[in-house]
Scaffold this motif. Sequence first.
Motif, PDB file in Angstrom:
ATOM      1  N   VAL A 216       0.841  -1.205   0.000  1.00 29.87           N
ATOM      2  CA  VAL A 216       0.000   0.000   0.000  1.00 29.87           C
ATOM      3  C   VAL A 216       0.873   1.251   0.000  1.00 29.87           C
ATOM      4  O   VAL A 216       0.630   2.198  -0.762  1.00 29.87           O
ATOM      5  CB  VAL A 216      -0.946  -0.004   1.216  1.00 29.87           C
ATOM      6  CG1 VAL A 216      -1.609   1.360   1.394  1.00 29.87           C
ATOM      7  CG2 VAL A 216      -2.022  -1.082   1.044  1.00 29.87           C
ATOM      8  N   GLN A 217       1.917   1.272   0.820  1.00 32.42           N
ATOM      9  CA  GLN A 217       2.788   2.449   0.878  1.00 32.42           C
ATOM     10  C   GLN A 217       3.566   2.641  -0.426  1.00 32.42           C
ATOM     11  O   GLN A 217       3.790   3.768  -0.865  1.00 32.42           O
ATOM     12  CB  GLN A 217       3.734   2.328   2.069  1.00 32.42           C
ATOM     13  CG  GLN A 217       2.996   2.404   3.412  1.00 32.42           C
ATOM     14  CD  GLN A 217       3.921   2.359   4.607  1.00 32.42           C
ATOM     15  OE1 GLN A 217       4.239   3.379   5.207  1.00 32.42           O
ATOM     16  NE2 GLN A 217       4.373   1.162   4.956  1.00 32.42           N
ATOM     17  N   ARG A 218       3.963   1.548  -1.061  1.00 33.48           N
ATOM     18  CA  ARG A 218       4.642   1.667  -2.359  1.00 33.48           C
ATOM     19  C   ARG A 218       3.688   2.241  -3.409  1.00 33.48           C
ATOM     20  O   ARG A 218       4.064   3.139  -4.177  1.00 33.48           O
ATOM     21  CB  ARG A 218       5.158   0.291  -2.812  1.00 33.48           C
ATOM     22  CG  ARG A 218       5.820   0.320  -4.199  1.00 33.48           C
ATOM     23  CD  ARG A 218       6.287  -1.052  -4.617  1.00 33.48           C
ATOM     24  NE  ARG A 218       5.206  -1.998  -4.732  1.00 33.48           N
ATOM     25  CZ  ARG A 218       4.405  -2.081  -5.799  1.00 33.48           C
ATOM     26  NH1 ARG A 218       4.558  -1.248  -6.823  1.00 33.48           N
ATOM     27  NH2 ARG A 218       3.448  -2.982  -5.846  1.00 33.48           N
ATOM     28  N   LEU A 219       2.453   1.747  -3.440  1.00 32.62           N
ATOM     29  CA  LEU A 219       1.485   2.235  -4.424  1.00 32.62           C
ATOM     30  C   LEU A 219       1.111   3.692  -4.159  1.00 32.62           C
ATOM     31  O   LEU A 219       0.807   4.442  -5.087  1.00 32.62           O
ATOM     32  CB  LEU A 219       0.244   1.348  -4.420  1.00 32.62           C
ATOM     33  CG  LEU A 219       0.446  -0.059  -5.007  1.00 32.62           C
ATOM     34  CD1 LEU A 219      -0.760  -0.941  -4.724  1.00 32.62           C
ATOM     35  CD2 LEU A 219       0.710   0.014  -6.505  1.00 32.62           C
ATOM     36  N   GLN A 220       1.133   4.092  -2.893  1.00 38.02           N
ATOM     37  CA  GLN A 220       0.888   5.504  -2.580  1.00 38.02           C
ATOM     38  C   GLN A 220       1.932   6.393  -3.246  1.00 38.02           C
ATOM     39  O   GLN A 220       1.618   7.476  -3.744  1.00 38.02           O
ATOM     40  CB  GLN A 220       0.918   5.715  -1.059  1.00 38.02           C
ATOM     41  CG  GLN A 220      -0.320   5.252  -0.331  1.00 38.02           C
ATOM     42  CD  GLN A 220      -0.167   5.412   1.171  1.00 38.02           C
ATOM     43  OE1 GLN A 220       0.885   5.127   1.725  1.00 38.02           O
ATOM     44  NE2 GLN A 220      -1.211   5.883   1.820  1.00 38.02           N
ATOM     45  N   ILE A 226      -4.256   5.996  -4.439  1.00 35.94           N
ATOM     46  CA  ILE A 226      -4.382   5.757  -3.003  1.00 35.94           C
ATOM     47  C   ILE A 226      -4.022   7.033  -2.251  1.00 35.94           C
ATOM     48  O   ILE A 226      -2.915   7.553  -2.413  1.00 35.94           O
ATOM     49  CB  ILE A 226      -3.464   4.601  -2.554  1.00 35.94           C
ATOM     50  CG1 ILE A 226      -3.795   3.327  -3.342  1.00 35.94           C
ATOM     51  CG2 ILE A 226      -3.617   4.340  -1.057  1.00 35.94           C
ATOM     52  CD1 ILE A 226      -2.897   2.156  -3.023  1.00 35.94           C
ATOM     53  N   PRO A 227      -4.915   7.583  -1.428  1.00 43.52           N
ATOM     54  CA  PRO A 227      -4.621   8.812  -0.684  1.00 43.52           C
ATOM     55  C   PRO A 227      -3.385   8.640   0.198  1.00 43.52           C
ATOM     56  O   PRO A 227      -3.164   7.570   0.779  1.00 43.52           O
ATOM     57  CB  PRO A 227      -5.880   9.025   0.166  1.00 43.52           C
ATOM     58  CG  PRO A 227      -6.950   8.273  -0.549  1.00 43.52           C
ATOM     59  CD  PRO A 227      -6.277   7.095  -1.187  1.00 43.52           C
ATOM     60  N   PRO A 228      -2.572   9.674   0.334  1.00 45.99           N
ATOM     61  CA  PRO A 228      -1.326   9.552   1.097  1.00 45.99           C
ATOM     62  C   PRO A 228      -1.541   9.321   2.583  1.00 45.99           C
ATOM     63  O   PRO A 228      -0.628   8.862   3.267  1.00 45.99           O
ATOM     64  CB  PRO A 228      -0.620  10.883   0.838  1.00 45.99           C
ATOM     65  CG  PRO A 228      -1.703  11.831   0.448  1.00 45.99           C
ATOM     66  CD  PRO A 228      -2.719  11.012  -0.284  1.00 45.99           C
ATOM     67  N   ASP A 229      -2.731   9.639   3.088  1.00 41.47           N
ATOM     68  CA  ASP A 229      -2.973   9.489   4.526  1.00 41.47           C
ATOM     69  C   ASP A 229      -3.971   8.377   4.840  1.00 41.47           C
ATOM     70  O   ASP A 229      -4.588   8.374   5.906  1.00 41.47           O
ATOM     71  CB  ASP A 229      -3.478  10.809   5.109  1.00 41.47           C
ATOM     72  CG  ASP A 229      -4.796  11.268   4.479  1.00 41.47           C
ATOM     73  OD1 ASP A 229      -5.159  10.733   3.395  1.00 41.47           O
ATOM     74  OD2 ASP A 229      -5.450  12.154   5.044  1.00 41.47           O
ATOM     75  N   VAL A 230      -4.133   7.417   3.938  1.00 42.92           N
ATOM     76  CA  VAL A 230      -5.182   6.406   4.111  1.00 42.92           C
ATOM     77  C   VAL A 230      -4.970   5.587   5.389  1.00 42.92           C
ATOM     78  O   VAL A 230      -5.937   5.280   6.103  1.00 42.92           O
ATOM     79  CB  VAL A 230      -5.262   5.491   2.868  1.00 42.92           C
ATOM     80  CG1 VAL A 230      -3.970   4.718   2.648  1.00 42.92           C
ATOM     81  CG2 VAL A 230      -6.435   4.531   2.979  1.00 42.92           C
ATOM     82  N   HIS A 242       7.429   4.070   7.595  1.00 41.41           N
ATOM     83  CA  HIS A 242       7.788   2.836   8.275  1.00 41.41           C
ATOM     84  C   HIS A 242       7.800   1.676   7.277  1.00 41.41           C
ATOM     85  O   HIS A 242       7.123   1.710   6.270  1.00 41.41           O
ATOM     86  CB  HIS A 242       6.769   2.483   9.367  1.00 41.41           C
ATOM     87  CG  HIS A 242       6.503   3.574  10.358  1.00 41.41           C
ATOM     88  ND1 HIS A 242       5.618   4.614  10.121  1.00 41.41           N
ATOM     89  CD2 HIS A 242       7.004   3.789  11.599  1.00 41.41           C
ATOM     90  CE1 HIS A 242       5.591   5.415  11.172  1.00 41.41           C
ATOM     91  NE2 HIS A 242       6.421   4.951  12.073  1.00 41.41           N
ATOM     92  N   THR A 243       8.558   0.647   7.603  1.00 38.90           N
ATOM     93  CA  THR A 243       8.343  -0.613   6.901  1.00 38.90           C
ATOM     94  C   THR A 243       7.007  -1.179   7.372  1.00 38.90           C
ATOM     95  O   THR A 243       6.485  -0.789   8.429  1.00 38.90           O
ATOM     96  CB  THR A 243       9.455  -1.627   7.206  1.00 38.90           C
ATOM     97  OG1 THR A 243       9.382  -1.972   8.606  1.00 38.90           O
ATOM     98  CG2 THR A 243      10.825  -1.041   6.884  1.00 38.90           C
ATOM     99  N   GLY A 244       6.450  -2.096   6.604  1.00 33.28           N
ATOM    100  CA  GLY A 244       5.190  -2.701   7.016  1.00 33.28           C
ATOM    101  C   GLY A 244       5.294  -3.383   8.361  1.00 33.28           C
ATOM    102  O   GLY A 244       4.390  -3.300   9.197  1.00 33.28           O
ATOM    103  N   GLU A 245       6.429  -4.030   8.607  1.00 34.70           N
ATOM    104  CA  GLU A 245       6.642  -4.717   9.880  1.00 34.70           C
ATOM    105  C   GLU A 245       6.677  -3.725  11.037  1.00 34.70           C
ATOM    106  O   GLU A 245       6.055  -3.954  12.089  1.00 34.70           O
ATOM    107  CB  GLU A 245       7.931  -5.524   9.813  1.00 34.70           C
ATOM    108  CG  GLU A 245       8.165  -6.423  11.014  1.00 34.70           C
ATOM    109  CD  GLU A 245       9.411  -7.272  10.859  1.00 34.70           C
ATOM    110  OE1 GLU A 245       9.590  -8.203  11.663  1.00 34.70           O
ATOM    111  OE2 GLU A 245      10.205  -6.985   9.945  1.00 34.70           O
ATOM    112  N   ASP A 246       7.387  -2.608  10.854  1.00 33.28           N
ATOM    113  CA  ASP A 246       7.459  -1.600  11.910  1.00 33.28           C
ATOM    114  C   ASP A 246       6.105  -0.946  12.159  1.00 33.28           C
ATOM    115  O   ASP A 246       5.726  -0.675  13.298  1.00 33.28           O
ATOM    116  CB  ASP A 246       8.484  -0.523  11.547  1.00 33.28           C
ATOM    117  CG  ASP A 246       9.919  -1.044  11.633  1.00 33.28           C
ATOM    118  OD1 ASP A 246      10.131  -2.073  12.302  1.00 33.28           O
ATOM    119  OD2 ASP A 246      10.800  -0.421  11.016  1.00 33.28           O
TER     120      ASP A 246
END
Length: 285
Positions: A216-220, A226-230, A242-246
């Motif tokens: 999701v963050q990559r596609l943002q 995808i809204p930047p604050d979703v 953050h990484t997804g894990e973090d």
Amino acid sequence: MTSPPIQWYPGHIAKAERQLFNNLKRVDVALEVRDARIPLATHHPHLDRWLGDKAKVLVINRVDMIPPELRVQWEAWFRERGETPYFTDAQRGIGVKTLAQAAQAAGRAMNQRRVSRGMKPRAVRAVVLGFPNVGKSALINRLVNRRVVASARRAGVTRQLRWVRLGQDLDLLDAPGVLPAKLNNQAAALNLAFCDDIGEAAYDNQRVAAALLDQVQRLQRETPFIPPDVLQRRYGIADQTHTGEDYLAQWAEASYQDDRERAACQLLNDFRKGLLGAIPLELPD
């Protein structure tokens, strides 16, 4: 963190594949249902070989879960490749009437051949097929305009093939979701796991949820869809930092007393229900 391996092929899927293959010779038209969020990953790699020269109608379901402007792009993409996509929202009945007309039109050639041989026309036999949980049964209920088959937003609800009559012109065969025996593309397998389109698969919820956050963050960053604050609007933690894990660890600590499994399951459930908004995971080339 490396991407989690996704493994599947439960026994009932193998049985469903045999049943489906044996019934394909009885049908005139195939309605292939795909998930609008991942219309490439939900295409069975062996389907075209199974169908041979039978007519096929391409159905892109859950169109409500992608932005309208992306639907326009997908339609152009498929048409460039010689396919006409029919976009539907089976839960609300959107696009279903047009789909029924397309299925009937695709079967007319069969009846024309019957008449030319001195035989009487008959109802068109169409099979509704696709991966688990792409909305096949909900689509049939909408086509028939009543609840005739079990339907739910989870995989594995349909376990047996069943014929359903739609008026005098169309018979529908509801088939269980069928997966390929093996999928070498783990990125596609991950997309199937994100959308819960793989039935009884084996994967780690926390690793899959973290991978979904990464995607999701990559596609943002790479797309306007995808809204930047979703994520921040839903979970109160700024994303894209953050990484997804973090991110999962911080959210679990803030909201679930550091229970990462519970946080992961909640995140996957939110995405699958559309609570994060219309988020596509695949884009046209």
